[in-house]
Design a protein around this motif. Sequence first.
Motif, PDB file in Angstrom:
ATOM      1  N   GLY A 297      -6.215   2.279  -1.558  1.00 36.37           N
ATOM      2  CA  GLY A 297      -7.531   1.870  -1.172  1.00 36.37           C
ATOM      3  C   GLY A 297      -7.826   1.843   0.349  1.00 36.37           C
ATOM      4  O   GLY A 297      -8.692   2.452   0.743  1.00 36.37           O
ATOM      5  N   ASN A 298      -6.763   1.095   0.901  1.00 31.18           N
ATOM      6  CA  ASN A 298      -6.580   0.668   2.435  1.00 31.18           C
ATOM      7  C   ASN A 298      -5.450   0.572   2.836  1.00 31.18           C
ATOM      8  O   ASN A 298      -4.538   0.044   1.961  1.00 31.18           O
ATOM      9  CB  ASN A 298      -8.067  -0.028   2.700  1.00 31.18           C
ATOM     10  N   ALA A 299      -5.386   0.077   4.362  1.00 31.34           N
ATOM     11  CA  ALA A 299      -3.899  -0.065   4.548  1.00 31.34           C
ATOM     12  C   ALA A 299      -3.505  -1.417   4.156  1.00 31.34           C
ATOM     13  O   ALA A 299      -2.100  -1.639   3.867  1.00 31.34           O
ATOM     14  CB  ALA A 299      -4.103  -0.111   6.016  1.00 31.34           C
ATOM     15  N   LEU A 300      -4.434  -2.349   3.931  1.00 26.44           N
ATOM     16  CA  LEU A 300      -3.785  -3.861   3.667  1.00 26.44           C
ATOM     17  C   LEU A 300      -3.564  -3.708   2.045  1.00 26.44           C
ATOM     18  O   LEU A 300      -2.755  -4.355   1.616  1.00 26.44           O
ATOM     19  CB  LEU A 300      -5.192  -4.795   3.755  1.00 26.44           C
ATOM     20  N   ALA A 301      -4.215  -2.925   1.527  1.00 27.68           N
ATOM     21  CA  ALA A 301      -3.739  -2.549  -0.088  1.00 27.68           C
ATOM     22  C   ALA A 301      -2.356  -2.062  -0.054  1.00 27.68           C
ATOM     23  O   ALA A 301      -1.485  -2.445  -0.875  1.00 27.68           O
ATOM     24  CB  ALA A 301      -5.002  -1.802  -0.900  1.00 27.68           C
TER      25      ALA A 301
ATOM     26  N   CYS B 166      -9.370 -12.820   0.539  1.00 30.58           N
ATOM     27  CA  CYS B 166      -8.278 -13.828   0.470  1.00 30.58           C
ATOM     28  C   CYS B 166      -7.095 -12.936   0.411  1.00 30.58           C
ATOM     29  O   CYS B 166      -5.942 -13.118   0.944  1.00 30.58           O
ATOM     30  CB  CYS B 166      -8.208 -14.526  -0.700  1.00 30.58           C
ATOM     31  N   LEU B 167      -7.055 -11.622  -0.597  1.00 31.04           N
ATOM     32  CA  LEU B 167      -5.949 -10.907  -0.710  1.00 31.04           C
ATOM     33  C   LEU B 167      -5.659 -10.032   0.637  1.00 31.04           C
ATOM     34  O   LEU B 167      -4.488  -9.947   1.105  1.00 31.04           O
ATOM     35  CB  LEU B 167      -6.229  -9.823  -1.572  1.00 31.04           C
ATOM     36  N   SER B 168      -6.747  -9.722   1.266  1.00 28.64           N
ATOM     37  CA  SER B 168      -6.439  -9.314   2.759  1.00 28.64           C
ATOM     38  C   SER B 168      -5.839 -10.132   3.522  1.00 28.64           C
ATOM     39  O   SER B 168      -5.010  -9.630   4.693  1.00 28.64           O
ATOM     40  CB  SER B 168      -7.840  -8.837   3.615  1.00 28.64           C
TER      41      SER B 168
ATOM     42  N   GLU C 163     -12.663  -2.516  -2.284  1.00 27.06           N
ATOM     43  CA  GLU C 163     -12.161  -1.412  -1.641  1.00 27.06           C
ATOM     44  C   GLU C 163     -10.784  -1.143  -1.940  1.00 27.06           C
ATOM     45  O   GLU C 163     -10.352  -0.064  -1.149  1.00 27.06           O
ATOM     46  CB  GLU C 163     -12.354  -1.678   0.059  1.00 27.06           C
ATOM     47  N   TRP C 164     -10.257  -1.347  -2.867  1.00 31.02           N
ATOM     48  CA  TRP C 164      -8.997  -1.168  -3.379  1.00 31.02           C
ATOM     49  C   TRP C 164      -9.340   0.049  -4.491  1.00 31.02           C
ATOM     50  O   TRP C 164     -10.177  -0.381  -5.361  1.00 31.02           O
ATOM     51  CB  TRP C 164      -8.321  -2.281  -4.074  1.00 31.02           C
ATOM     52  N   ASN C 165      -8.621   1.079  -4.648  1.00 36.74           N
ATOM     53  CA  ASN C 165      -8.934   2.033  -5.700  1.00 36.74           C
ATOM     54  C   ASN C 165      -7.844   2.407  -6.743  1.00 36.74           C
ATOM     55  O   ASN C 165      -7.980   3.561  -7.348  1.00 36.74           O
ATOM     56  CB  ASN C 165      -9.429   3.518  -4.777  1.00 36.74           C
TER      57      ASN C 165
END
Length: 548
Positions: free
Chosen positions: A11-15, A356-358, A451-453
């Motif tokens: 979904g994004n770089a952090l995911a 928080c996960l980010s 924003e995580w897919n």
Amino acid sequence: MEIKPIVRFSGNALAERMGTVFSENLADLRAKVDDGKGAFPRGFLHTSTVPHPGTCYYDQVWARDSGRGLQELARWGFFAEALPVAEYLLSHKNFGDHWGRLVDRDIGVDFELDGNTHILNGIRQTWIASGKDKALGRRFLDGCMPVFHWFEKCMDECPIGDLIPCISELAGNPCEPIPVYAIYPNFGACASILGFASLAADLGAEKESAYLSALAARLKASLLPLLRSKGTDESPVPEGVWLNGRKEDGVPYETAHFGARFGITHWTRQAPYGQLFDIGVGFLPEDELKDVHLASYRYLRHEMAKSPFFRKYGFVSNTCFGGSGGRHDDTMCGYGQNYFTQAALMADDVNTYGLCLSGISRLAYDGDVVEPMAYEMNPWILHECFSFENYEKGLDHTFGTFAIPEKGVADNDGDEGNLVQAAETLKTIAMTVGVSMENGVLTVCPRLPWEWNGMTLENYPVTDSDGTVHRIGLSYTHDRAARTCSFCVFPADGIKKARVRFGPFPRVLNTKNDLSGFTVEQNETASFLWSEEIALDGEYGGGTGIEL
């Protein structure tokens, strides 16, 4: 090739980074288990990964750390490594009927209640990973019953009710020999007792199961009247929120002593219910404690959001940024970042758990640090302490604020690979994945940020109620641009049925599609859709999907 679980998010770089954080910290945890061929006995679980300069606990087995580490070794399917750790711990009850703060030595620190509860949960999790082997379960039950009798003795002697005293970081008094009847360790004790009552029931040990169930009920009955704030002049904690704890005279214990003294009236330990996950409970039960749990979580969330570090990066403070700065009270990834993330996940608060996960992904990665200041081993391994100010400067954000003599804050440069911090992160990832099994039915309830897919699992260990251990592959996708979700198990490893929760979706479901086959679940921030009775083929798997 070795069978090991793989977790990927997208979904994004952090995911995407979180998958690496998972694999590197899991490998690091396994490396901490000593094989007994050198200076340490077999099953010795090192609190630090390797000897290194600065703060380091390599030659020590801390009760809380070893218990948390054992839980994750077993949860992620490494029974061969978990078993010798469990056996080492069972043979080292260094206070006779229970464990002290450090398991490998007698340093005179008793009443490390949270360490005992974590070890108990780890031993039970090891039994689950064994496939619920009855002979092993009987041995574990017999070895742990003295600890529960110690719990009962402490409850009998409690001057204010039926609670258990604690002297530890999680009560706020590790440097002060004043017993505190604290919410986090007492709630955890209740959970661990219930876990072993279930173990005993599975073994057909009716006497022990009945004893433990009654003991847990007795302890639980004291939580609301003694540890819920009354909203009076005795405490600034709002009415209906968990206090940190009380002293033997009944006065709230709200000023921690970690060398420095600082207020703990809004402390991550006041949201203790993440410990339910350690006994297999993935949702807040509809019981008399639920309203207090949620009120406590919302209180902490309100205080946490006052800081730009939380709003901007998702960085959590143990004390909602009200402590003395640096070291234990503010910036530890386990007791702060992960405890609060786990509370947000179990509350299904999508906005907050995503933030928080980010924060975990950011804190775990120090490969972009331009000026290292502390021991460096691996750019994805969690440290004990952090400096959020240094994070913004591109300096080494993985070391705690160095000594502040005027505040009594000791030197702590972060101990990369510290066991609790890494183990709590692995637990958070398991909660995010949300896969469990009961009575032959696989439940998939991912808690993905907005924003995580998607997520993909390989060789994921899941144990059924009867002890059957399955290793599954699983794909879950959420294409927000197309407003579709899909779920697939490949293969199902003998599993015939599944149920899946799709989401999160906006709270208002604007769709003209027929959702009659789904059960709608809503909370204050999001909607979810449950699909039940999904048929799977044990050889080829199967799945389902949804379109809004």
